[in-house]
Scaffold this motif. Sequence first.
Motif, PDB file in Angstrom:
ATOM      1  N   ILE A 179       0.824  -1.203   0.000  1.00 31.86           N
ATOM      2  CA  ILE A 179       0.000   0.000   0.000  1.00 31.86           C
ATOM      3  C   ILE A 179       0.865   1.262   0.000  1.00 31.86           C
ATOM      4  O   ILE A 179       0.466   2.304  -0.530  1.00 31.86           O
ATOM      5  CB  ILE A 179      -0.994   0.000   1.175  1.00 31.86           C
ATOM      6  CG1 ILE A 179      -2.035   1.118   0.972  1.00 31.86           C
ATOM      7  CG2 ILE A 179      -0.263   0.117   2.501  1.00 31.86           C
ATOM      8  CD1 ILE A 179      -3.214   1.041   1.884  1.00 31.86           C
ATOM      9  N   ASP A 180       2.075   1.148   0.531  1.00 36.05           N
ATOM     10  CA  ASP A 180       2.973   2.304   0.523  1.00 36.05           C
ATOM     11  C   ASP A 180       3.421   2.678  -0.885  1.00 36.05           C
ATOM     12  O   ASP A 180       3.965   3.769  -1.087  1.00 36.05           O
ATOM     13  CB  ASP A 180       4.196   2.032   1.400  1.00 36.05           C
ATOM     14  CG  ASP A 180       3.853   1.991   2.884  1.00 36.05           C
ATOM     15  OD1 ASP A 180       2.772   2.515   3.246  1.00 36.05           O
ATOM     16  OD2 ASP A 180       4.644   1.436   3.662  1.00 36.05           O
ATOM     17  N   ASP A 181       3.222   1.770  -1.860  1.00 38.80           N
ATOM     18  CA  ASP A 181       3.560   2.083  -3.256  1.00 38.80           C
ATOM     19  C   ASP A 181       2.563   3.047  -3.875  1.00 38.80           C
ATOM     20  O   ASP A 181       2.857   3.668  -4.905  1.00 38.80           O
ATOM     21  CB  ASP A 181       3.577   0.805  -4.109  1.00 38.80           C
ATOM     22  CG  ASP A 181       4.657  -0.178  -3.692  1.00 38.80           C
ATOM     23  OD1 ASP A 181       5.673   0.275  -3.128  1.00 38.80           O
ATOM     24  OD2 ASP A 181       4.485  -1.384  -3.935  1.00 38.80           O
ATOM     25  N   LEU A 182       1.377   3.158  -3.272  1.00 35.72           N
ATOM     26  CA  LEU A 182       0.320   3.973  -3.862  1.00 35.72           C
ATOM     27  C   LEU A 182       0.558   5.454  -3.595  1.00 35.72           C
ATOM     28  O   LEU A 182       1.198   5.827  -2.609  1.00 35.72           O
ATOM     29  CB  LEU A 182      -1.040   3.559  -3.292  1.00 35.72           C
ATOM     30  CG  LEU A 182      -1.516   2.164  -3.669  1.00 35.72           C
ATOM     31  CD1 LEU A 182      -2.827   1.843  -2.953  1.00 35.72           C
ATOM     32  CD2 LEU A 182      -1.691   2.029  -5.179  1.00 35.72           C
ATOM     33  N   PRO A 183       0.014   6.323  -4.461  1.00 31.39           N
ATOM     34  CA  PRO A 183       0.172   7.767  -4.255  1.00 31.39           C
ATOM     35  C   PRO A 183      -0.610   8.240  -3.031  1.00 31.39           C
ATOM     36  O   PRO A 183      -1.453   7.516  -2.492  1.00 31.39           O
ATOM     37  CB  PRO A 183      -0.405   8.365  -5.541  1.00 31.39           C
ATOM     38  CG  PRO A 183      -1.373   7.336  -6.030  1.00 31.39           C
ATOM     39  CD  PRO A 183      -0.760   6.016  -5.671  1.00 31.39           C
ATOM     40  N   GLN A 184      -0.337   9.441  -2.615  1.00 34.39           N
ATOM     41  CA  GLN A 184      -1.043  10.009  -1.472  1.00 34.39           C
ATOM     42  C   GLN A 184      -2.499  10.290  -1.822  1.00 34.39           C
ATOM     43  O   GLN A 184      -2.846  10.564  -2.971  1.00 34.39           O
ATOM     44  CB  GLN A 184      -0.353  11.294  -1.007  1.00 34.39           C
ATOM     45  CG  GLN A 184       1.040  11.062  -0.422  1.00 34.39           C
ATOM     46  CD  GLN A 184       0.995  10.126   0.768  1.00 34.39           C
ATOM     47  OE1 GLN A 184       0.259  10.345   1.731  1.00 34.39           O
ATOM     48  NE2 GLN A 184       1.802   9.064   0.715  1.00 34.39           N
ATOM     49  N   GLY A 185      -3.352  10.237  -0.818  1.00 38.45           N
ATOM     50  CA  GLY A 185      -4.771  10.522  -0.996  1.00 38.45           C
ATOM     51  C   GLY A 185      -5.479  10.270   0.308  1.00 38.45           C
ATOM     52  O   GLY A 185      -4.976   9.541   1.177  1.00 38.45           O
ATOM     53  N   ASP A 186      -6.669  10.834   0.459  1.00 40.66           N
ATOM     54  CA  ASP A 186      -7.390  10.681   1.726  1.00 40.66           C
ATOM     55  C   ASP A 186      -8.410   9.553   1.695  1.00 40.66           C
ATOM     56  O   ASP A 186      -9.066   9.283   2.697  1.00 40.66           O
ATOM     57  CB  ASP A 186      -8.092  11.997   2.101  1.00 40.66           C
ATOM     58  CG  ASP A 186      -9.106  12.426   1.071  1.00 40.66           C
ATOM     59  OD1 ASP A 186      -8.694  12.921  -0.002  1.00 40.66           O
ATOM     60  OD2 ASP A 186     -10.315  12.268   1.329  1.00 40.66           O
ATOM     61  N   LEU A 187      -8.539   8.879   0.547  1.00 40.69           N
ATOM     62  CA  LEU A 187      -9.549   7.832   0.396  1.00 40.69           C
ATOM     63  C   LEU A 187      -8.889   6.548  -0.091  1.00 40.69           C
ATOM     64  O   LEU A 187      -8.201   6.542  -1.116  1.00 40.69           O
ATOM     65  CB  LEU A 187     -10.613   8.269  -0.607  1.00 40.69           C
ATOM     66  CG  LEU A 187     -11.730   7.268  -0.927  1.00 40.69           C
ATOM     67  CD1 LEU A 187     -12.606   7.013   0.296  1.00 40.69           C
ATOM     68  CD2 LEU A 187     -12.590   7.771  -2.090  1.00 40.69           C
ATOM     69  N   VAL A 188      -9.110   5.442   0.639  1.00 41.92           N
ATOM     70  CA  VAL A 188      -8.634   4.124   0.221  1.00 41.92           C
ATOM     71  C   VAL A 188      -9.842   3.255  -0.076  1.00 41.92           C
ATOM     72  O   VAL A 188     -10.778   3.157   0.730  1.00 41.92           O
ATOM     73  CB  VAL A 188      -7.767   3.461   1.313  1.00 41.92           C
ATOM     74  CG1 VAL A 188      -7.327   2.057   0.874  1.00 41.92           C
ATOM     75  CG2 VAL A 188      -6.542   4.326   1.611  1.00 41.92           C
ATOM     76  N   VAL A 189      -9.827   2.628  -1.262  1.00 45.13           N
ATOM     77  CA  VAL A 189     -10.958   1.818  -1.728  1.00 45.13           C
ATOM     78  C   VAL A 189     -10.471   0.430  -2.101  1.00 45.13           C
ATOM     79  O   VAL A 189      -9.448   0.280  -2.790  1.00 45.13           O
ATOM     80  CB  VAL A 189     -11.626   2.477  -2.957  1.00 45.13           C
ATOM     81  CG1 VAL A 189     -12.773   1.601  -3.487  1.00 45.13           C
ATOM     82  CG2 VAL A 189     -12.138   3.874  -2.610  1.00 45.13           C
ATOM     83  N   ARG A 190     -11.194  -0.592  -1.614  1.00 47.07           N
ATOM     84  CA  ARG A 190     -10.963  -1.959  -2.085  1.00 47.07           C
ATOM     85  C   ARG A 190     -11.761  -2.140  -3.377  1.00 47.07           C
ATOM     86  O   ARG A 190     -12.994  -2.086  -3.363  1.00 47.07           O
ATOM     87  CB  ARG A 190     -11.417  -2.981  -1.045  1.00 47.07           C
ATOM     88  CG  ARG A 190     -11.039  -4.432  -1.411  1.00 47.07           C
ATOM     89  CD  ARG A 190     -11.856  -5.448  -0.621  1.00 47.07           C
ATOM     90  NE  ARG A 190     -11.769  -5.249   0.808  1.00 47.07           N
ATOM     91  CZ  ARG A 190     -10.814  -5.766   1.579  1.00 47.07           C
ATOM     92  NH1 ARG A 190      -9.867  -6.498   1.040  1.00 47.07           N
ATOM     93  NH2 ARG A 190     -10.826  -5.544   2.883  1.00 47.07           N
ATOM     94  N   VAL A 191     -11.082  -2.344  -4.486  1.00 52.34           N
ATOM     95  CA  VAL A 191     -11.721  -2.388  -5.799  1.00 52.34           C
ATOM     96  C   VAL A 191     -12.378  -3.745  -6.018  1.00 52.34           C
ATOM     97  O   VAL A 191     -11.743  -4.793  -5.863  1.00 52.34           O
ATOM     98  CB  VAL A 191     -10.698  -2.107  -6.917  1.00 52.34           C
ATOM     99  CG1 VAL A 191     -11.369  -2.185  -8.292  1.00 52.34           C
ATOM    100  CG2 VAL A 191     -10.055  -0.732  -6.719  1.00 52.34           C
ATOM    101  N   SER A 192     -13.652  -3.716  -6.389  1.00 50.83           N
ATOM    102  CA  SER A 192     -14.376  -4.942  -6.721  1.00 50.83           C
ATOM    103  C   SER A 192     -14.326  -5.223  -8.222  1.00 50.83           C
ATOM    104  O   SER A 192     -14.132  -6.364  -8.648  1.00 50.83           O
ATOM    105  CB  SER A 192     -15.833  -4.826  -6.283  1.00 50.83           C
ATOM    106  OG  SER A 192     -15.938  -4.613  -4.902  1.00 50.83           O
ATOM    107  N   TYR A 193     -14.522  -4.167  -9.006  1.00 52.10           N
ATOM    108  CA  TYR A 193     -14.528  -4.284 -10.465  1.00 52.10           C
ATOM    109  C   TYR A 193     -13.861  -3.061 -11.071  1.00 52.10           C
ATOM    110  O   TYR A 193     -13.918  -1.959 -10.523  1.00 52.10           O
ATOM    111  CB  TYR A 193     -15.952  -4.366 -11.028  1.00 52.10           C
ATOM    112  CG  TYR A 193     -16.723  -5.602 -10.654  1.00 52.10           C
ATOM    113  CD1 TYR A 193     -16.688  -6.743 -11.452  1.00 52.10           C
ATOM    114  CD2 TYR A 193     -17.511  -5.620  -9.501  1.00 52.10           C
ATOM    115  CE1 TYR A 193     -17.409  -7.877 -11.109  1.00 52.10           C
ATOM    116  CE2 TYR A 193     -18.229  -6.746  -9.150  1.00 52.10           C
ATOM    117  CZ  TYR A 193     -18.181  -7.871  -9.951  1.00 52.10           C
ATOM    118  OH  TYR A 193     -18.886  -8.993  -9.611  1.00 52.10           O
ATOM    119  N   SER A 194     -13.243  -3.281 -12.222  1.00 53.56           N
ATOM    120  CA  SER A 194     -12.761  -2.194 -13.063  1.00 53.56           C
ATOM    121  C   SER A 194     -13.262  -2.487 -14.478  1.00 53.56           C
ATOM    122  O   SER A 194     -14.215  -3.244 -14.652  1.00 53.56           O
ATOM    123  CB  SER A 194     -11.234  -2.099 -12.998  1.00 53.56           C
ATOM    124  OG  SER A 194     -10.756  -0.985 -13.729  1.00 53.56           O
TER     125      SER A 194
END
Length: 334
Positions: free
Chosen positions: A29-44
Motif C-alpha cells: 500500500i505504501d507504493d500507492l500515491p497520497q490521498g485521503d480515500l482508500v478503496v478496495r476495488v471490486s470491479y474495473s
Amino acid sequence: MATPTKFKALVVEKTDDGQFVRKIRARCIDDLPQGDLVVRVSYSSLNYKDALSATGHPGVTRLFPHTPGIDAVGEVLSCESGAFAVGDTVVITGYDLGMETDGGWGELIRIPSSWAVRLPDGLTQAEAMALGTAGFTAALSVLKLERAGVTRSDGDVLVTGATGGVGTIAVAILARAGYRVVASTGKSADEQFLRNLGAAEIIPRDQVLAGSERPMMKERWAGCVDVVGGDTLAAVVKSTRYGGAVTCCGLVGSTELPVNVYPFILRGVSLIGIDSVKCPADIRLQVWEKLAEEWKPAHLQEMVTEVNLDGLEEKIAAILKGEISGRVVVRMTA
C-alpha cells in the motif's frame, strides 16, 4: 475495518531497453500515491485509454511502474476527509485515475475523495463498471443533447462508432429515453447486436460520409453522439438539421476537423465538446443517478464480457485492433 498492507495488481514496467512489460504481482500500500480515500476495488473495466497506458503510450502515462484502470468501483476502507463512511460503495471515473495515478487494475486504490461518487441505488457494482467511463461519457452526451434542445419529436439521432464502448451505451440510453436511434458502424456482423440495444436503423459509415466533399449536405440528423472525429464528425455536422446539436467525445478517426462555418451560421448547428475527465461533481452525480434510473440500459449485460486480471492480455490486444464490441469488465475479487 483494517486496510490490507499488500494487494494484487497488474503492473506495467519499462525495461532498460525501453520496452513495456505487464505482470500481475503483489504490491504494498505504501507504493500507492497520497490521498485521503482508500478503496478496495471490486470491479474495473477495459477502455481504449487503458490499453494505451498498458502499452506505454506517453500521451496517457509517463511514469512507470504503473497500474492502469481509469474506472473503479468498490468499498471504502478509510476516508480521512469524512466525505465517505467505511463500508460505503463508491464509483470512480475520470480525473487522473489510471493515467499517472495507479488505477483500478489493482485491488486497492488511494485517491482524493473528491474523485469519488457514492454509487446510486439501482446499480450493482458490476453494472457500474459495465457502464464505466464509456457509459458516463455516453450519458453526459445525451444530457448535453437534451440541454441543447434536441427532443424525441425532432427526428433521428445518429450514433457513430456504434459498436464501441461509448457507442453501444449511447445507442441503449437514447433508445431507452425514447429517441429513434440510427447506428453507424463499419462492422456489419454486429447489426443484430445493435438492434437488440434499441437501434431502429443501422447504416454503414460510408453512408454517413457520402457527399461530404460538399460544403453542406442534406439535412438528416436532429442530433448526434459522435465518438469518431475527423471526416465523420465533419460530415455529421454538415448533415445535421436546423437547430440540431452534435456532441464530440472521440478522435479514433482523426484529431483534425475539416469543416467550414456554414452549418453553424446557416443552420444554427451546435457542436458540443464532451469532457468526462474533469466533469464537475454535481453534474457527475446527476449523470450517475440517471444511469441508475431512467437511463439504465435495458440490455446492459448483453454488452459485457467479464474477465479477471489474467484475461486482460488478450483483450488489450483486441481493443487496440478495434476488435472489441461492447464493454469488458474486469473482476478484481475472487
